[in-house]
Design a protein around this motif. Structure first.
Motif, mmCIF file in Angstrom:
data_model
loop_
_atom_site.group_PDB
_atom_site.id
_atom_site.type_symbol
_atom_site.label_atom_id
_atom_site.label_comp_id
_atom_site.label_asym_id
_atom_site.label_seq_id
_atom_site.Cartn_x
_atom_site.Cartn_y
_atom_site.Cartn_z
ATOM 1 N N ASP A 1 -1.936 -11.938 5.584
ATOM 2 C CA ASP A 1 -1.095 -11.270 4.599
ATOM 3 C C ASP A 1 0.055 -10.522 5.278
ATOM 4 O O ASP A 1 -0.115 -9.942 6.358
ATOM 5 C CB ASP A 1 -1.891 -10.252 3.794
ATOM 6 C CG ASP A 1 -2.848 -10.905 2.808
ATOM 7 O OD1 ASP A 1 -2.672 -12.109 2.517
ATOM 8 O OD2 ASP A 1 -3.770 -10.211 2.348
ATOM 9 N N ALA A 2 1.195 -10.530 4.622
ATOM 10 C CA ALA A 2 2.257 -9.585 4.961
ATOM 11 C C ALA A 2 1.953 -8.287 4.222
ATOM 12 O O ALA A 2 1.505 -8.309 3.071
ATOM 13 C CB ALA A 2 3.618 -10.124 4.528
ATOM 14 N N VAL A 3 2.176 -7.159 4.893
ATOM 15 C CA VAL A 3 1.798 -5.877 4.301
ATOM 16 C C VAL A 3 2.992 -4.932 4.343
ATOM 17 O O VAL A 3 3.670 -4.802 5.367
ATOM 18 C CB VAL A 3 0.608 -5.239 5.051
ATOM 19 C CG1 VAL A 3 0.221 -3.917 4.402
ATOM 20 C CG2 VAL A 3 -0.582 -6.195 5.054
ATOM 21 N N LEU A 4 3.254 -4.293 3.202
ATOM 22 C CA LEU A 4 4.278 -3.258 3.110
ATOM 23 C C LEU A 4 3.591 -1.931 2.823
ATOM 24 O O LEU A 4 2.804 -1.823 1.876
ATOM 25 C CB LEU A 4 5.274 -3.570 1.981
ATOM 26 C CG LEU A 4 6.005 -4.907 2.026
ATOM 27 C CD1 LEU A 4 6.974 -5.002 0.850
ATOM 28 C CD2 LEU A 4 6.736 -5.090 3.331
ATOM 29 N N TYR B 1 0.852 -1.185 0.000
ATOM 30 C CA TYR B 1 0.000 0.000 0.000
ATOM 31 C C TYR B 1 0.890 1.239 0.000
ATOM 32 O O TYR B 1 2.056 1.194 0.396
ATOM 33 C CB TYR B 1 -0.892 0.040 1.244
ATOM 34 C CG TYR B 1 -1.968 -1.004 1.291
ATOM 35 C CD1 TYR B 1 -3.257 -0.719 0.855
ATOM 36 C CD2 TYR B 1 -1.706 -2.280 1.781
ATOM 37 C CE1 TYR B 1 -4.263 -1.683 0.904
ATOM 38 C CE2 TYR B 1 -2.701 -3.249 1.833
ATOM 39 C CZ TYR B 1 -3.971 -2.939 1.390
ATOM 40 O OH TYR B 1 -4.972 -3.891 1.426
ATOM 41 N N SER B 2 0.322 2.346 -0.425
ATOM 42 C CA SER B 2 1.023 3.624 -0.357
ATOM 43 C C SER B 2 -0.006 4.735 -0.240
ATOM 44 O O SER B 2 -0.915 4.834 -1.077
ATOM 45 C CB SER B 2 1.892 3.835 -1.597
ATOM 46 O OG SER B 2 2.654 5.017 -1.480
ATOM 47 N N ARG B 3 0.108 5.518 0.816
ATOM 48 C CA ARG B 3 -0.797 6.641 1.082
ATOM 49 C C ARG B 3 -2.265 6.231 0.958
ATOM 50 O O ARG B 3 -3.090 6.886 0.327
ATOM 51 C CB ARG B 3 -0.453 7.820 0.176
ATOM 52 C CG ARG B 3 0.887 8.465 0.562
ATOM 53 C CD ARG B 3 1.239 9.615 -0.325
ATOM 54 N NE ARG B 3 1.651 9.152 -1.646
ATOM 55 C CZ ARG B 3 1.993 9.950 -2.649
ATOM 56 N NH1 ARG B 3 1.983 11.263 -2.481
ATOM 57 N NH2 ARG B 3 2.358 9.455 -3.814
ATOM 58 N N GLY B 4 -2.554 5.087 1.560
ATOM 59 C CA GLY B 4 -3.929 4.610 1.644
ATOM 60 C C GLY B 4 -4.434 3.833 0.458
ATOM 61 O O GLY B 4 -5.563 3.338 0.485
ATOM 62 N N LYS B 5 -3.650 3.726 -0.604
ATOM 63 C CA LYS B 5 -4.090 3.019 -1.800
ATOM 64 C C LYS B 5 -3.283 1.740 -1.997
ATOM 65 O O LYS B 5 -2.077 1.699 -1.758
ATOM 66 C CB LYS B 5 -3.938 3.910 -3.034
ATOM 67 C CG LYS B 5 -4.823 5.152 -3.003
ATOM 68 C CD LYS B 5 -4.653 5.978 -4.270
ATOM 69 C CE LYS B 5 -5.550 7.217 -4.253
ATOM 70 N NZ LYS B 5 -5.378 8.031 -5.488
ATOM 71 N N ARG B 6 -3.987 0.727 -2.452
ATOM 72 C CA ARG B 6 -3.339 -0.557 -2.738
ATOM 73 C C ARG B 6 -2.491 -0.421 -4.002
ATOM 74 O O ARG B 6 -2.983 0.050 -5.041
ATOM 75 C CB ARG B 6 -4.406 -1.634 -2.918
ATOM 76 C CG ARG B 6 -3.879 -3.047 -3.050
ATOM 77 C CD ARG B 6 -5.070 -3.960 -3.312
ATOM 78 N NE ARG B 6 -4.693 -5.339 -3.413
ATOM 79 C CZ ARG B 6 -4.971 -6.262 -2.511
ATOM 80 N NH1 ARG B 6 -5.634 -5.939 -1.418
ATOM 81 N NH2 ARG B 6 -4.610 -7.513 -2.691
#
Length: 378
Positions: free
Chosen positions: A195-198, A76-81
């Protein structure tokens, strides 16, 4: 005492080598300075190649039963997938397994004890190691008094701060990286499941991994070393960058760390072998270090067995060193790429990089290559 092999260090790598040698009928002593297992959970990720070796030793099922199967990583980045990467390339183990290190050590220690209840010696602080060309003499202090061993082979699996690497590889200088992190475990309220999340954010990456018991590990990149870290401070950083809100009251582990790498030029020094982090210290970002050490042990055990049987193993030793050296170099480069991915970037550059990243991962061959790199299936 005159065991076939003495292993210094009862971390995951030393214990696994002990299991492999005991299964081959060799007498082993594993000398550990700590009087009890540590409760600190640092290494958690077990990759498919290591799971295969653990399976051959009859250990994988026990760990899988106590761990969390991570089927994919999601960015994700700034709230977006941004993108996702399935870890399904290995048909036998289509996941990365997350297991707290104390659980891993407990399972391995139980396997050692089942094979030889006397093999693990805790509270043994090794102070002397002398290789006379024919045997290795080892002296240690312990709560019960002085200990002495004479063995055909000694293995130093005493971690990244190995005293024996300093002795045998004094020129193996560490490379320091400009990367500092703070990690901690909290109750998982994210809804991300297994899930692993970055989170790829302008101020630096935030990583998040599930653990058994409804726990999630958070790792935040910092701009400088954490001097007085707190659970509340880490939770605030996570919230500011990602919007997630770990509850500081549920924190069970907090650890700041910097990053350095150090690759020994040789793993074999006469009758002493450096193994795992003692031979190649790499960045923990990407979770490769413990796995690399286990693969070292799996490659070394049959060579030790053949040597103790009186076979000529010089060529095998040279092949072992070349192969494991190449593997360590690959792991170190991959860790470097992982860290570079998480460094701060201006928002416009980050957006462009994320679009490129997402487009590339939609191409099957590229996605497969990236998956193999992340899961150590080189």
């Amino acid at each position: 005492m005159e065991p076939d092999v003495v292993i210094v260090g009862a971390g995951p790598v030393g214990l696994f080598l002990g299991v492999l040698l005991l299964q081959r009928g060799r007498s082993v002593r594993i000398l550990e300075r700590r009087t009890a297992r540590s409760n600190r959970s640092r290494a958690i990720g077990i990759h498919p190649p290591a799971l295969k070796e653990l399976q051959r030793a009859g250990l994988a099922s026990g760990l899988v039963a106590e761990g969390i199967r991570i089927p994919r990583g999601v960015a994700y980045s700034r709230g977006k997938r941004v993108a996702e990467l399935p870890f399904s390339g290995d048909p036998g183990f289509p996941f990365i397994l997350a297991v707290p290190q104390p659980v891993t050590e407990r399972v391995l220690e139980a396997a050692v004890s089942a094979l030889d209840p006397q093999a693990l010696v805790r509270g043994a602080n090794v102070h002397t190691l002398i290789d006379d060309g024919g045997t290795v003499s080892i002296g240690a202090d312990s709560p019960s008094g002085a200990l002495g061993f004479r063995t055909g082979l000694a293995v130093a699996a005493d971690g990244a701060h190995s005293r024996f690497r300093e002795r045998f590889e004094p020129g193996a200088r560490a490379r320091d990286y400009p990367d500092y992190y703070l990690m901690g475990d909290f109750q998982d309220t994210t809804g991300h499941g297994h899930d692993a999340v970055l989170y790829l954010e302008p101020d630096g990456i935030v990583e998040s991994f599930p653990l058994p018991g409804g726990v999630r590990r958070w790792v935040v990149r910092l701009g400088a070393p954490a001097t007085s870290p707190t659970a509340g401070g880490l939770a605030a950083l996570v919230s500011a960058r990602t919007g997630a809100a770990p509850d500081p009251a549920t924190n069970t582990m907090l650890s700041p760390f910097g990053v350095q790498s150090r690759l020994a030029s040789s793993m074999v020094h006469g009758r002493v072998v450096l193994l795992g982090d003692a031979a190649h210290e790499i960045s923990p970002i990407g979770g490769q270090g413990m796995n690399l050490g286990w693969l070292d042990a799996a490659a070394l055990a049959p060579i030790i067995d053949a040597s103790l049987a009186g076979e000529e193993v010089g060529r095998d030793v040279r092949r072992f060193e070349r192969a494991r050296g190449r593997a360590a170099s690959k792991a170190s480069r991959q860790a470097g790429m992982n860290m570079a991915l998480g460094r701060p970037m201006p928002p416009s550059a980050l957006s462009a990089r994320n679009r490129l990243f997402a487009t590339a991962l939609r191409v099957g061959c590229v996605s497969g290559l990236v998956e193999r790199r992340f899961t150590m299936r080189w």
